[in-house]
Write a protein that holds these residues in place. Structure first.
Motif, PDB file in Angstrom:
ATOM      1  N   PRO A 110     -41.683 -13.534   3.672  1.00  0.00           N
ATOM      2  CA  PRO A 110     -41.751 -14.772   4.586  1.00  0.00           C
ATOM      3  C   PRO A 110     -41.047 -16.116   3.652  1.00  0.00           C
ATOM      4  O   PRO A 110     -41.523 -16.498   2.909  1.00  0.00           O
ATOM      5  N   VAL A 111     -40.129 -16.643   4.506  1.00  0.00           N
ATOM      6  CA  VAL A 111     -39.624 -18.059   3.868  1.00  0.00           C
ATOM      7  C   VAL A 111     -40.202 -18.939   4.974  1.00  0.00           C
ATOM      8  O   VAL A 111     -39.928 -19.210   6.074  1.00  0.00           O
TER       9      VAL A 111
ATOM     10  N   ILE B 225     -45.722  -9.454   1.019  1.00  0.00           N
ATOM     11  CA  ILE B 225     -44.508  -8.702   1.000  1.00  0.00           C
ATOM     12  C   ILE B 225     -44.658  -7.434   1.689  1.00  0.00           C
ATOM     13  O   ILE B 225     -45.656  -6.584   1.652  1.00  0.00           O
ATOM     14  N   ARG B 226     -43.540  -7.065   2.652  1.00  0.00           N
ATOM     15  CA  ARG B 226     -43.719  -5.864   3.493  1.00  0.00           C
ATOM     16  C   ARG B 226     -42.266  -4.841   2.829  1.00  0.00           C
ATOM     17  O   ARG B 226     -41.369  -5.379   2.830  1.00  0.00           O
ATOM     18  N   VAL B 227     -42.810  -3.851   2.428  1.00  0.00           N
ATOM     19  CA  VAL B 227     -41.831  -2.946   1.849  1.00  0.00           C
ATOM     20  C   VAL B 227     -41.014  -2.211   3.012  1.00  0.00           C
ATOM     21  O   VAL B 227     -41.785  -1.455   4.015  1.00  0.00           O
ATOM     22  N   ILE B 228     -40.065  -2.129   3.031  1.00  0.00           N
ATOM     23  CA  ILE B 228     -39.103  -1.600   4.228  1.00  0.00           C
ATOM     24  C   ILE B 228     -38.676  -0.227   4.091  1.00  0.00           C
ATOM     25  O   ILE B 228     -38.539   0.747   4.823  1.00  0.00           O
ATOM     26  N   ALA B 229     -37.851  -0.128   2.690  1.00  0.00           N
ATOM     27  CA  ALA B 229     -37.376   1.377   2.234  1.00  0.00           C
ATOM     28  C   ALA B 229     -37.418   1.435   0.789  1.00  0.00           C
ATOM     29  O   ALA B 229     -37.511   0.388   0.036  1.00  0.00           O
ATOM     30  N   VAL B 230     -37.470   2.691   0.273  1.00  0.00           N
ATOM     31  CA  VAL B 230     -37.674   2.636  -1.103  1.00  0.00           C
ATOM     32  C   VAL B 230     -36.492   3.982  -1.718  1.00  0.00           C
ATOM     33  O   VAL B 230     -36.460   4.815  -0.755  1.00  0.00           O
TER      34      VAL B 230
ATOM     35  N   ASP C  96     -38.586 -14.123   8.226  1.00  0.00           N
ATOM     36  CA  ASP C  96     -38.827 -12.837   7.292  1.00  0.00           C
ATOM     37  C   ASP C  96     -37.405 -12.643   6.858  1.00  0.00           C
ATOM     38  O   ASP C  96     -36.539 -12.245   7.553  1.00  0.00           O
ATOM     39  N   THR C  97     -37.418 -12.401   5.586  1.00  0.00           N
ATOM     40  CA  THR C  97     -36.008 -12.345   4.852  1.00  0.00           C
ATOM     41  C   THR C  97     -36.131 -11.090   4.094  1.00  0.00           C
ATOM     42  O   THR C  97     -37.020 -11.060   3.056  1.00  0.00           O
TER      43      THR C  97
END
Length: 220
Positions: free
Chosen positions: A137-138, A110-115, A146-147
Motif C-alpha cells: 500500500p502507498v 505486503i500481499r504476495v500475488i505470485a511466485v 495498492d501497488t
C-alpha cells in the motif's frame, strides 16, 4: 511517450504513476534495509549484499503492452504490467534467497500475488532467480493505492550471469548463435556449482566457529 488517460485503480496520469510506483519502491527498499539490520543485530550476519531498484521506462511498458495485444493506457499498464516497479535483492548464498523471501511474506502489509521459483526450476537458458510479485500500500494524502512491485532475489553469481545473458539477448535481438547459447548454459552450470560450493564452505566455517565458541565456554 504519452499514455491515453483513463480512470482506473486511482491512477490517472503518467506523473502520478511515477510518483506511486517510486513510493512503493522506496518503501520496499526501506523494509529490506530494516530487515537486514535486524538480522545483523540478532544473528550477526547480513543476508543482503545490496539492492537495486528501477522504474520501467514508458517505452518498455508500451512494447510489453503491444506484445500482450493491449492499448497503451494507464488502466492497462496498471492491470497487465507487473514489473513497472522492480527491485533486485542480491545475496551471498542460495540459502539466503529463501530466507529473504520468507521475511517478505511475513510483512503484514505486503500481499504476495505470485511466485516463480527459477532456482528450483531454472529456465532452459540456465537462468536462475527467485521472483515475487507483491502488492504494497502507498498512502497518499486522500487515498491508499495498492501497488505492485516485482522482486527478484538472486546470488551475486546468479546476478553476474543474468547481466551477461541480458546483454547478449539485446545484442542479438533474442536470436544469439547456438554456440553462444550453449556456452551460456554451461556457464550457468558452473555458477550453480560455485554457489553450492560456496554455501558448503560457509556452512563448514560456521560449524567450526560454533565449535570453537563452545570450547571457549567450557574452558572459561
Amino acid at each position: 511517450m504519452e499514455f491515453k488517460v483513463e480512470n482506473g485503480d486511482g491512477i490517472d496520469s503518467w506523473k502520478e504513476v511515477t510518483l506511486v510506483y517510486s513510493a512503493a519502491l522506496r518503501q520496499m527498499e526501506t523494509k529490506m534495509q530494516i530487515l537486514n539490520d535486524e538480522f545483523q543485530h540478532v544473528h550477526q550476519y547480513n543476508p543482503i549484499e545490496h539492492i537495486k531498484a528501477r522504474i520501467k521506462t514508458p517505452e518498455s511498458i508500451v512494447k510489453k503492452l503491444k506484445r500482450y495485444g493491449q492499448e497503451s493506457t494507464i488502466d492497462n499498464m496498471v492491470k497487465y504490467i507487473n514489473d513497472i516497479a522492480g527491485i533486485r535483492i542480491i545475496c551471498s548464498f542460495t540459502s539466503d534467497i529463501y530466507r529473504i523471501a520468507d521475511m517478505i511474506r511475513d510483512q503484514k502489509d505486503i500481499r504476495v500475488i505470485a511466485v516463480k521459483d527459477y532456482i528450483t526450476y531454472p529456465k532452459a537458458s540456465g537462468y536462475k532467480s527467485y521472483h515475487m510479485i507483491v502488492s504494497i500500500p502507498v498512502y497518499l494524502s486522500d487515498r491508499t493505492v495498492d501497488t505492485k512491485v516485482e522482486i527478484q532475489i538472486r546470488t551475486v553469481a546468479m546476478d553476474f550471469w543474468a547481466s551477461l545473458e541480458h546483454k547478449i539477448h539485446y545484442k542479438f535481438e533474442g536470436d544469439a548463435p547456438e554456440n553462444i547459447k550453449n556456452e551460456l548454459v554451461e556457464c550457468a552450470r558452473m555458477v550453480s556449482d560455485l554457489d553450492a560450493r560456496m554455501l558448503s564452505l560457509n556452512e563448514e566455517i560456521l560449524a567450526i566457529s560454533k565449535k570453537q565458541e563452545e570450547e571457549k565456554r567450557q574452558n572459561a
